[in-house]
Scaffold this motif. Structure first.
Motif, PDB file in Angstrom:
ATOM      1  N   ALA A 169       0.899  -1.150   0.129  1.00 51.36           N
ATOM      2  CA  ALA A 169       0.083   0.028   0.164  1.00 51.36           C
ATOM      3  C   ALA A 169       1.006   1.346   0.207  1.00 51.36           C
ATOM      4  O   ALA A 169       0.610   2.101  -0.730  1.00 51.36           O
ATOM      5  N   LEU A 170       2.124   1.254   0.794  1.00 52.66           N
ATOM      6  CA  LEU A 170       2.954   2.369   0.568  1.00 52.66           C
ATOM      7  C   LEU A 170       3.583   2.659  -0.434  1.00 52.66           C
ATOM      8  O   LEU A 170       3.574   3.684  -0.927  1.00 52.66           O
ATOM      9  N   LEU A 171       3.974   1.374  -1.184  1.00 54.25           N
ATOM     10  CA  LEU A 171       4.687   1.569  -2.603  1.00 54.25           C
ATOM     11  C   LEU A 171       3.649   2.208  -3.551  1.00 54.25           C
ATOM     12  O   LEU A 171       3.923   3.063  -4.330  1.00 54.25           O
ATOM     13  N   VAL A 172       2.344   1.546  -3.509  1.00 49.50           N
ATOM     14  CA  VAL A 172       1.442   2.205  -4.301  1.00 49.50           C
ATOM     15  C   VAL A 172       1.109   3.573  -4.302  1.00 49.50           C
ATOM     16  O   VAL A 172       0.788   4.624  -5.180  1.00 49.50           O
ATOM     17  N   GLY A 173       0.835   4.142  -2.936  1.00 49.24           N
ATOM     18  CA  GLY A 173       0.751   5.401  -2.436  1.00 49.24           C
ATOM     19  C   GLY A 173       1.826   6.435  -3.272  1.00 49.24           C
ATOM     20  O   GLY A 173       1.678   7.529  -3.436  1.00 49.24           O
ATOM     21  N   ILE A 174       3.024   5.836  -2.948  1.00 52.57           N
ATOM     22  CA  ILE A 174       4.309   6.837  -3.486  1.00 52.57           C
ATOM     23  C   ILE A 174       4.349   6.957  -4.971  1.00 52.57           C
ATOM     24  O   ILE A 174       4.550   7.871  -5.505  1.00 52.57           O
ATOM     25  N   ILE A 175       3.937   5.716  -5.673  1.00 48.77           N
ATOM     26  CA  ILE A 175       3.924   5.751  -7.064  1.00 48.77           C
ATOM     27  C   ILE A 175       2.958   6.569  -7.297  1.00 48.77           C
ATOM     28  O   ILE A 175       3.100   7.486  -8.452  1.00 48.77           O
ATOM     29  N   GLU A 176       1.575   6.573  -7.032  1.00 55.24           N
ATOM     30  CA  GLU A 176       0.584   7.475  -7.040  1.00 55.24           C
ATOM     31  C   GLU A 176       0.806   8.898  -6.972  1.00 55.24           C
ATOM     32  O   GLU A 176       0.527  10.014  -7.632  1.00 55.24           O
ATOM     33  N   ALA A 177       1.703   9.256  -5.872  1.00 54.02           N
ATOM     34  CA  ALA A 177       2.215  10.587  -5.589  1.00 54.02           C
ATOM     35  C   ALA A 177       3.029  11.065  -6.577  1.00 54.02           C
ATOM     36  O   ALA A 177       3.058  12.220  -7.185  1.00 54.02           O
TER      37      ALA A 177
ATOM     38  N   SER B  74       3.204  10.217  -9.736  1.00 56.08           N
ATOM     39  CA  SER B  74       2.564  10.129 -10.951  1.00 56.08           C
ATOM     40  C   SER B  74       1.593  11.385 -11.004  1.00 56.08           C
ATOM     41  O   SER B  74       1.197  11.556 -12.143  1.00 56.08           O
ATOM     42  N   ALA B  75       1.618  11.940 -10.046  1.00 55.29           N
ATOM     43  CA  ALA B  75       0.210  13.047 -10.119  1.00 55.29           C
ATOM     44  C   ALA B  75       0.713  14.327 -10.603  1.00 55.29           C
ATOM     45  O   ALA B  75      -0.287  15.094 -11.145  1.00 55.29           O
TER      46      ALA B  75
ATOM     47  N   GLN C 189      13.392  15.367 -10.621  1.00 58.09           N
ATOM     48  CA  GLN C 189      12.628  15.863 -11.824  1.00 58.09           C
ATOM     49  C   GLN C 189      12.013  17.171 -11.488  1.00 58.09           C
ATOM     50  O   GLN C 189      11.720  18.135 -12.327  1.00 58.09           O
ATOM     51  N   ALA C 190      11.123  17.301 -10.398  1.00 63.76           N
ATOM     52  CA  ALA C 190      10.360  18.208 -10.072  1.00 63.76           C
ATOM     53  C   ALA C 190      10.998  19.566  -9.839  1.00 63.76           C
ATOM     54  O   ALA C 190      10.846  20.606 -10.405  1.00 63.76           O
TER      55      ALA C 190
END
Length: 408
Positions: free
Chosen positions: A16-24, A26-27, A171-172
């Motif tokens: 769940a943590l990995l998915v959350g980081i990936i979503e953040a 990708s935002a 990158q940001a």
């Protein structure tokens, strides 16, 4: 969750943590939004009470609070500390994690920020965020109200999270710099167009009000002379008078045309170059003793013109407004910069007056990628400094090489 650590208790929470980081990640490329989402994820994953995400600013010399969990999210952008200062600054400078179980106020590295209410939290961990392509990008800080023992697994978890998001933050940061450069380029283009239009209007006004009127008057006198030719002696005397006046108008028109051309491109730069041209300019200043110290430098033509005009405007201000007896004009190399400085011992002023040509000097400096700084004190004098980046600092002569030549 372990009794005293930050480790994840099961694979599902880790996923769940990995998915959350990936979503953040990708935002989008906005640093503040990314840092805010990551801070919330870290608090949830580590069972800590608050998380701060500090990111390197564009100078790479200090950290700025870019994201935090409530209620400290309102402090984003207000907290900054140089590398090496504070626990986070120390962790960033040495690129080593820091764990403090209690008594952080007694740690010599600790720096108190009232708005972050450090007194409400007992334990803390500060972990650098770094990636192989971008290097160090910031620091993650987590705090707990109750005393917390930090384990090797805790350090590994926070370091892994930092590594995961470091690339995205890198990158940001690159995106932010690119956006800033694009905005600067747009402003530069607008300034160039505005300067060109202002110069065209000025030249058109000079031609209309000066040269055109002189030519009309010249034609009037020539017509009058032609009509009088062939008549009696009185008519011939009148014709001679008109020709004399026509000759005077021709001389005035030629002088005004030369002045207009000189305003577009100072011929002294073609004849002498910037350094000697500035010396000649200083010698022409009436009523003021100007001390000159200049260094030769091969600059692009438009940079030479801009610096010459800035010096010209500054010296005109000395004559018109300063009431000075002495002034200094210097052109020097400063590391990777060229510095033009005009200082006087005149009356000075409390506030920079826009009517003194400061706006046009600042605009000229900005158009060549530099900046203008003005310092003035009433009764002490005024100093105008134009700083322009130089492309080849390795070839810049030292102060002893007063008349050396360098490619800049």
């Amino acid at each position: 969750m372990t009794a005293h650590g930050l480790g994840l208790a099961d694979p599902e929470r880790e996923n769940a943590l990995l998915v959350g980081i990936i979503e953040a990640i990708s935002a989008g490329p906005a640093i503040d939004a990314l840092a805010a989402r990551v801070a919330a994820l870290i608090v949830a994953a580590t069972a800590t009470d608050v998380c701060f995400v500090h990111v390197l600013d564009d100078t790479d010399r200090s950290l700025t609070l870019a994201g935090a969990t409530p209620p400290f999210d309102r402090e984003v952008g207000t907290v900054s500390l140089p590398l090496g200062e504070g626990v986070a600054g120390w962790a960033a400078y040495h690129q080593r994690p820091v764990f403090i179980m209690e008594g952080k106020e007694n740690d010599p590295r600790y720096r108190y920020f009232p708005q972050l209410r450090g007194e409400d939290y007992t334990s803390m961990a500060s972990v650098p965020m770094a990636s192989s392509p971008g290097g160090l990008v910031g620091v993650l800080n987590v705090h707990t109200r109750e005393r917390r023992e930090f384990t090797v697994r805790d350090s590994r978890l926070l370091t892994s999270i930092g590594s995961l998001i470091a690339g995205a933050i890198h990158q940001a940061r690159m995106h932010r710099r690119l956006a800033a450069r694009e905005r600067a380029h747009e402003r530069f283009t607008e300034q160039v167009i505005a300067a060109q239009e202002a110069e065209r209007r000025r030249l058109a006004g000079d031609i209309h009000d000066g040269i055109t009127q002189r030519l009309c008057s010249l034609r009037f006198h020539l017509d009058a002379a032609m009509e009088s030719l062939g008549g009696d002696n009185a008519d011939r005397d009148f014709a001679a008078t008109q020709l004399v006046r026509a000759h005077e108008h021709a001389d005035l028109t030629l002088a005004e045309a030369r002045a207009a051309v000189k305003h577009l491109r100072p011929p002294v730069l073609d004849d002498l170059g910037l350094a000697d041209g500035l010396t000649s300019l200083a010698r022409s200043v009436p009523g003021v003793d100007v001390r000159v110290e200049v260094e030769q430098c091969q600059l692009p033509e438009h940079v030479q013109i801009a610096l010459y005009r800035i010096a010209q405007e500054a010296l005109q201000n000395v004559v018109k407004h300063a009431g000075a007896g002495h002034a200094e004009l210097t052109l020097r190399h400063r590391e990777a910069e060229i510095e033009l400085r005009v200082a006087d011992d005149g009356r000075g002023f409390a506030e920079v007056a826009g009517g003194y040509g400061m706006g046009s000097m600042a605009e000229r400096a900005e158009l060549i990628g530099g900046q203008l700084d003005v310092e003035s004190r009433v009764g002490v004098g005024t100093t105008v400094v134009a700083t322009v980046p130089c492309a080849s600092p390795s070839t810049i002569p030292r102060s002893g090489d007063r008349f050396g030549v360098t490619d800049c």
